[in-house]
Motif scaffolding. Structure first.
Motif, PDB file in Angstrom:
ATOM      1  N   LEU A  47       0.854  -1.179   0.000  1.00 28.01           N
ATOM      2  CA  LEU A  47       0.000   0.000   0.000  1.00 28.01           C
ATOM      3  C   LEU A  47       0.896   1.237   0.000  1.00 28.01           C
ATOM      4  CD1 LEU A  47      -2.841  -0.906   2.520  1.00 28.01           C
ATOM      5  CD2 LEU A  47      -2.929  -0.907   0.033  1.00 28.01           C
ATOM      6  N   THR A  48       0.515   2.230  -0.766  1.00 28.65           N
ATOM      7  CA  THR A  48       1.319   3.448  -0.898  1.00 28.65           C
ATOM      8  C   THR A  48       0.452   4.659  -0.564  1.00 28.65           C
ATOM      9  OG1 THR A  48       0.736   3.748  -3.233  1.00 28.65           O
ATOM     10  CG2 THR A  48       2.680   2.394  -2.734  1.00 28.65           C
ATOM     11  N   HIS A  49       1.120   5.775  -0.329  1.00 31.60           N
ATOM     12  CA  HIS A  49       0.386   7.030  -0.254  1.00 31.60           C
ATOM     13  C   HIS A  49       0.937   7.961  -1.320  1.00 31.60           C
ATOM     14  CE1 HIS A  49       3.850   8.373   2.264  1.00 31.60           C
ATOM     15  NE2 HIS A  49       3.591   9.535   1.704  1.00 31.60           N
ATOM     16  N   GLY A  50       0.057   8.768  -1.869  1.00 30.02           N
ATOM     17  CA  GLY A  50       0.460   9.762  -2.847  1.00 30.02           C
ATOM     18  C   GLY A  50      -0.106  11.110  -2.464  1.00 30.02           C
ATOM     19  N   VAL A  51       0.648  12.166  -2.731  1.00 36.99           N
ATOM     20  CA  VAL A  51       0.211  13.519  -2.418  1.00 36.99           C
ATOM     21  C   VAL A  51       0.083  14.296  -3.724  1.00 36.99           C
ATOM     22  CG1 VAL A  51       0.685  15.621  -1.107  1.00 36.99           C
ATOM     23  CG2 VAL A  51       1.428  13.403  -0.208  1.00 36.99           C
ATOM     24  N   GLY A  52      -1.087  14.899  -3.920  1.00 36.33           N
ATOM     25  CA  GLY A  52      -1.355  15.610  -5.161  1.00 36.33           C
ATOM     26  C   GLY A  52      -1.705  17.063  -4.935  1.00 36.33           C
ATOM     27  N   PRO A  53      -2.517  17.655  -5.830  1.00 36.15           N
ATOM     28  CA  PRO A  53      -2.892  19.068  -5.698  1.00 36.15           C
ATOM     29  C   PRO A  53      -3.562  19.341  -4.357  1.00 36.15           C
ATOM     30  CG  PRO A  53      -3.572  18.193  -7.832  1.00 36.15           C
ATOM     31  CD  PRO A  53      -3.117  17.031  -7.016  1.00 36.15           C
ATOM     32  N   MET A  54      -3.355  20.529  -3.826  1.00 39.87           N
ATOM     33  CA  MET A  54      -3.925  20.964  -2.551  1.00 39.87           C
ATOM     34  C   MET A  54      -3.463  20.085  -1.390  1.00 39.87           C
ATOM     35  SD  MET A  54      -5.651  23.712  -3.108  1.00 39.87           S
ATOM     36  CE  MET A  54      -6.654  23.879  -1.646  1.00 39.87           C
ATOM     37  N   ARG A  55      -2.270  19.462  -1.548  1.00 34.71           N
ATOM     38  CA  ARG A  55      -1.694  18.568  -0.538  1.00 34.71           C
ATOM     39  C   ARG A  55      -2.701  17.505  -0.094  1.00 34.71           C
ATOM     40  NH1 ARG A  55      -0.545  18.441   5.120  1.00 34.71           N
ATOM     41  NH2 ARG A  55       1.447  17.420   5.542  1.00 34.71           N
ATOM     42  N   LYS A  56      -3.427  16.966  -1.052  1.00 28.16           N
ATOM     43  CA  LYS A  56      -4.390  15.903  -0.784  1.00 28.16           C
ATOM     44  C   LYS A  56      -3.691  14.554  -0.799  1.00 28.16           C
ATOM     45  CE  LYS A  56      -8.489  13.797  -2.907  1.00 28.16           C
ATOM     46  NZ  LYS A  56      -9.435  13.916  -4.050  1.00 28.16           N
ATOM     47  N   TYR A  57      -3.867  13.781   0.278  1.00 30.77           N
ATOM     48  CA  TYR A  57      -3.274  12.443   0.398  1.00 30.77           C
ATOM     49  C   TYR A  57      -4.289  11.389  -0.029  1.00 30.77           C
ATOM     50  CZ  TYR A  57       0.888  13.657   3.230  1.00 30.77           C
ATOM     51  OH  TYR A  57       2.089  14.138   3.688  1.00 30.77           O
ATOM     52  N   CYS A  58      -3.846  10.454  -0.872  1.00 35.45           N
ATOM     53  CA  CYS A  58      -4.649   9.298  -1.252  1.00 35.45           C
ATOM     54  C   CYS A  58      -3.845   8.024  -0.999  1.00 35.45           C
ATOM     55  CB  CYS A  58      -5.042   9.356  -2.727  1.00 35.45           C
ATOM     56  SG  CYS A  58      -6.083  10.765  -3.164  1.00 35.45           S
ATOM     57  N   ILE A  59      -4.552   6.895  -0.874  1.00 36.88           N
ATOM     58  CA  ILE A  59      -3.902   5.600  -0.701  1.00 36.88           C
ATOM     59  C   ILE A  59      -3.949   4.847  -2.021  1.00 36.88           C
ATOM     60  CG2 ILE A  59      -4.010   3.365   0.490  1.00 36.88           C
ATOM     61  CD1 ILE A  59      -5.203   4.829   2.894  1.00 36.88           C
ATOM     62  N   GLY A  60      -2.780   4.357  -2.442  1.00 35.92           N
ATOM     63  CA  GLY A  60      -2.691   3.547  -3.650  1.00 35.92           C
ATOM     64  C   GLY A  60      -2.151   2.171  -3.327  1.00 35.92           C
ATOM     65  N   ALA A  61      -1.780   1.425  -4.366  1.00 36.72           N
ATOM     66  CA  ALA A  61      -1.237   0.076  -4.156  1.00 36.72           C
ATOM     67  C   ALA A  61      -0.378  -0.307  -5.341  1.00 36.72           C
ATOM     68  CB  ALA A  61      -2.360  -0.939  -3.954  1.00 36.72           C
ATOM     69  N   MET A  62       0.588  -1.204  -5.081  1.00 36.33           N
ATOM     70  CA  MET A  62       1.429  -1.744  -6.141  1.00 36.33           C
ATOM     71  C   MET A  62       1.806  -3.173  -5.792  1.00 36.33           C
ATOM     72  SD  MET A  62       5.059   0.160  -5.451  1.00 36.33           S
ATOM     73  CE  MET A  62       4.293   1.735  -5.758  1.00 36.33           C
ATOM     74  N   LEU A  63       2.322  -3.872  -6.764  1.00 39.43           N
ATOM     75  CA  LEU A  63       2.739  -5.261  -6.591  1.00 39.43           C
ATOM     76  C   LEU A  63       4.193  -5.381  -7.017  1.00 39.43           C
ATOM     77  CD1 LEU A  63       1.421  -8.012  -5.762  1.00 39.43           C
ATOM     78  CD2 LEU A  63       1.219  -8.490  -8.212  1.00 39.43           C
ATOM     79  N   LEU A  64       5.053  -5.879  -6.093  1.00 43.75           N
ATOM     80  CA  LEU A  64       6.471  -6.063  -6.369  1.00 43.75           C
ATOM     81  C   LEU A  64       6.797  -7.542  -6.495  1.00 43.75           C
ATOM     82  CD1 LEU A  64       7.958  -3.528  -3.755  1.00 43.75           C
ATOM     83  CD2 LEU A  64       7.245  -3.086  -6.127  1.00 43.75           C
TER      84      LEU A  64
END
Length: 481
Positions: free
Chosen positions: A394-411
Motif C-alpha cells: 500500500l502506498t500514499h500519494g500527495v497531489g494538488p492541494m496537498r491531498k493524500y490518497c492511498i494507492g497500491a502496487m505489486l512487487l
C-alpha cells in the motif's frame, strides 16, 4: 473498483488519561513546593492526601505506587534525611504528578498485525492487534493499542478499551553489546580515541549505569579537555538512552498499554509505527515496528521489537541509508538479507537490503511519482504483504492541494526492485466525511492485513480519527497494470 467502507470510527477519547511526572521548572520551584508541604501537620497531610485519592479514584490503577515512585525521584531535593511518614511521602509524590490525556487531540495512522493470542475464536475468525498514533496536550505523540476480531464474513469488531491507561516499567539495567555500541558510535561520528578508551574499559555487555560511571571516571582523568569532552559525553549518553526497554505484565490489557516518549530523541513524540510480524529463517517470529522519533528539531527512524506486546525493546537505526520518515520492514528476509522500503529523499520510494537489522548502508530508487495524485510525493503505507502474486504494498500519494490518497502496487517476490503492476487511480481518496479533521484532505495507513482473500485496511481520516475499509484482493490486482 470499489472499496467497502465499514462505517467503524475510532475517535480520540479525552477521558483516557495516564499518570505522568510533573516537574515545575527549576530546582528552586521544586524546593519551594517541598517546603510548603513540609509545613503541613500530619493531620493536614492525611486530609489532603485522602481528598486526592478520593477525587481521582477509578481513573488510574495503583496511583499510590506511582506517587511512591515520584517521591523517590524527587527525594534528592529534600534538605535532610529526617524520616517522613508514608502519607507525607505519597502526598509529595502527588504534588509532582499530573494526568495526561494522551489521545485528547487525535487517534490516527493505524497499523494492523495478527494478535499473538488466537485462542477461543469462532471458526474463520482471527484476532488482531492494532497500534495507533495518539496525540494529546502539547501535540505529543505516543503509541496506543486496540484489539479486535475479523470474522469469516469480514465483520470487523473492535474490543472496548479499558478505562485505565498505565505507563510501563522502564528497564534501567538493559545491557548493551560493546561491539554493536562501538559501531553505532562510528556511524554517528562519535568514534574517537576517548570513546574507544571508555569502551575498552567496559565488558562485552554493559549497562547504562556502567557506561555513565566509566564516562565520569575518564572525564575526571582528562580535566584539561573537560570543556571539549563534555558535549561528546552527552551525545554518547543520548545514544545509550535511545536504546531502551519497557515492560508490562499480562494483567495489563492491550488497550491499557502505551509507549510514551522516553528517550532524548523522542521528547516531542513517537510517530507512525509500522508493525510487522517478522518470521526469521530459523522459524522464530517476533513483531517489529519502524517508527519516527521526534525531538522537536530532528526526525530519527527507530525500530521497536517485541514478542508478546508486553516487553518492548527500542533500538536506533543506523547507516547512511537511514534517513527521513516512513521506513517499512519486509516480513521476512529476501535471499538471505533483511529488506526495507523507505522514502529517503521525502519524495520517492527506495528499497534497502542489509545483513544487520540495525545498520543500513545501501539504497536503490525503485518507484517514482507517476500519476497526478502522487506528483508531490509518494511512500509506503506499511510493510509489504506477501501474497501468491507478489509483495502487495500500500502506498500514499500527495497531489494538488496537498491531498493524500492511498494507492497500491505489486512487487516481485524474489526481486522487490521489480514492479509487476501498480494502481493508476487511488484505492482510497478522502470523501466528504473523511476530508475534515486536524489536517484536511488526508487518508493514511501504517499497515493492513489480508483475511479470507480480502485486504482489511485501517486508515486515518485527516489526522483525527480512524476507520476501516475492505476490498477483495483479486479485484484489487485486476485493476493494476
Amino acid at each position: 473498483m470499489q472499496i467497502k467502507r465499514t462505517g467503524i470510527v475510532l475517535s480520540p477519547n479525552k477521558q483516557r488519561v495516564v499518570l505522568r511526572p510533573f516537574q515545575p521548572p527549576g530546582d528552586d520551584r521544586i524546593l519551594r513546593v517541598i517546603a510548603r508541604v513540609s509545613t503541613l501537620s500530619e493531620a493536614e497531610v492525611d486530609n489532603v492526601l485522602a481528598n486526592v485519592l478520593e477525587e481521582f479514584h477509578g481513573r488510574h490503577q495503583k496511583p499510590k505506587a506511582f506517587f511512591e515512585r515520584r517521591f523517590r525521584e524527587i527525594r534528592q531535593h529534600l534538605l535532610t534525611d529526617a524520616p517522613l511518614s508514608e502519607n507525607r511521602k505519597l502526598l509529595l509524590g502527588a504534588y509532582f504528578t499530573q494526568e495526561y490525556a494522551l489521545e485528547s487531540a487525535a487517534l490516527f495512522n493505524p497499523s494492523l498485525v495478527w494478535h499473538p493470542d488466537q485462542t477461543n475464536l469462532p471458526s474463520g475468525s482471527r484476532r488482531f492487534a492494532m497500534s495507533l498514533r495518539a496525540v494529546g496536550e502539547g501535540h505529543i505523540s505516543s503509541i496506543v493499542f486496540r484489539s479486535g476480531t475479523i470474522s469469516q464474513n469480514l465483520q470487523v469488531k473492535i474490543d472496548e478499551p479499558v478505562r485505565f491507561v498505565t505507563t510501563p516499567r522502564y528497564v534501567p539495567d538493559k545491557c548493551y553489546e560493546n561491539d554493536l555500541f562501538r559501531r553505532k558510535l562510528i556511524e554517528l561520528g562519535l568514534g574517537t580515541p576517548f570513546t574507544y578508551e571508555v569502551l575498552e574499559a567496559l565488558p562485552s555487555e554493559f549497562t547504562l549505569d556502567q557506561l555513565e560511571t566509566r564516562l565520569k571516571i575518564d572525564l575526571r582523568e582528562q580535566r584539561s579537555r573537560h570543556a571539549e569532552l563534555v558535549p561528546l559525553v552527552d551525545q554518547v549518553i543520548i545514544l545509550a538512552k535511545s536504546n531502551y526497554e519497557i515492560q508490562y505484565t499480562p494483567d495489563h490489557e492491550l488497550s491499557e498499554r502505551v509507549i510514551f516518549p522516553f528517550s532524548p530523541t523522542e521528547t516531542n513524540g513517537i510517530e507512525d509505527a509500522r508493525f510487522v510480524h517478522f518470521h526469521d529463517d530459523d522459524g522464530n517470529a517476533r513483531y517489529y515496528a519502524t517508527y519516527s522519533a521526534y525531538d522537536g528539531q530532528m526526525v530519527l527512524p527507530q525500530l521497536l521489537e517485541t514478542k508478546d506486546f508486553l516487553q518492548f525493546k527500542m533500538h536506533t537505526l543506523n547507516g547512511p541509508a537511514v534517513s527521513n520518515k516512513g521506513m517499512a520492514l519486509f516480513p521476512r528476509k529476501i535471499n538471505g538479507h533483511y529488506a526495507m522500503l523507505g522514502r529517503q529523499d521525502g519524495e520517492h520510494l527506495f528499497l534497502m537490503y542489509s545483513d544487520m537489522l540495525y545498520f543500513w548502508h545501501t539504497k536503490e530508487l525503485i518507484i517514482k511519482p507517476t500519476n497526478p495524485w502522487e506528483y508531490v510525493q509518494m511512500g509506503n503505507c506499511g510493510s509489504p504483504i506477501e501474497i501468491d502474486a507478489g509483495w502487495l504494498v500500500l502506498t500514499h500519494g500527495v497531489g494538488p492541494m496537498r491531498k493524500y490518497c492511498i494507492g497500491a502496487m505489486l512487487l516481485d517476490l524474489e526481486d522487490p526492485s521489480k514492479t509487476i503492476a501498480r494502481l493508476h487511480e487511488p484505492l482510497i481518496t478522502p470523501n466528504e466525511v473523511e476530508r475534515e479533521g486536524y489536517v484536511p484532505n488526508v487518508v493514511y495507513t501504517c499497515g493492513a492485513l489480508v483475511h479470507e482473500n480480502h485486504l482489511i485496511i485501517p486508515y486515518a481520516m485527516s489526522d483525527y480519527a480512524t476507520t476501516f475499509a475492505t476490498i477483495e484482493v483479486s479485484e484489487l490486482l485486476a485493476n493494476m497494470s
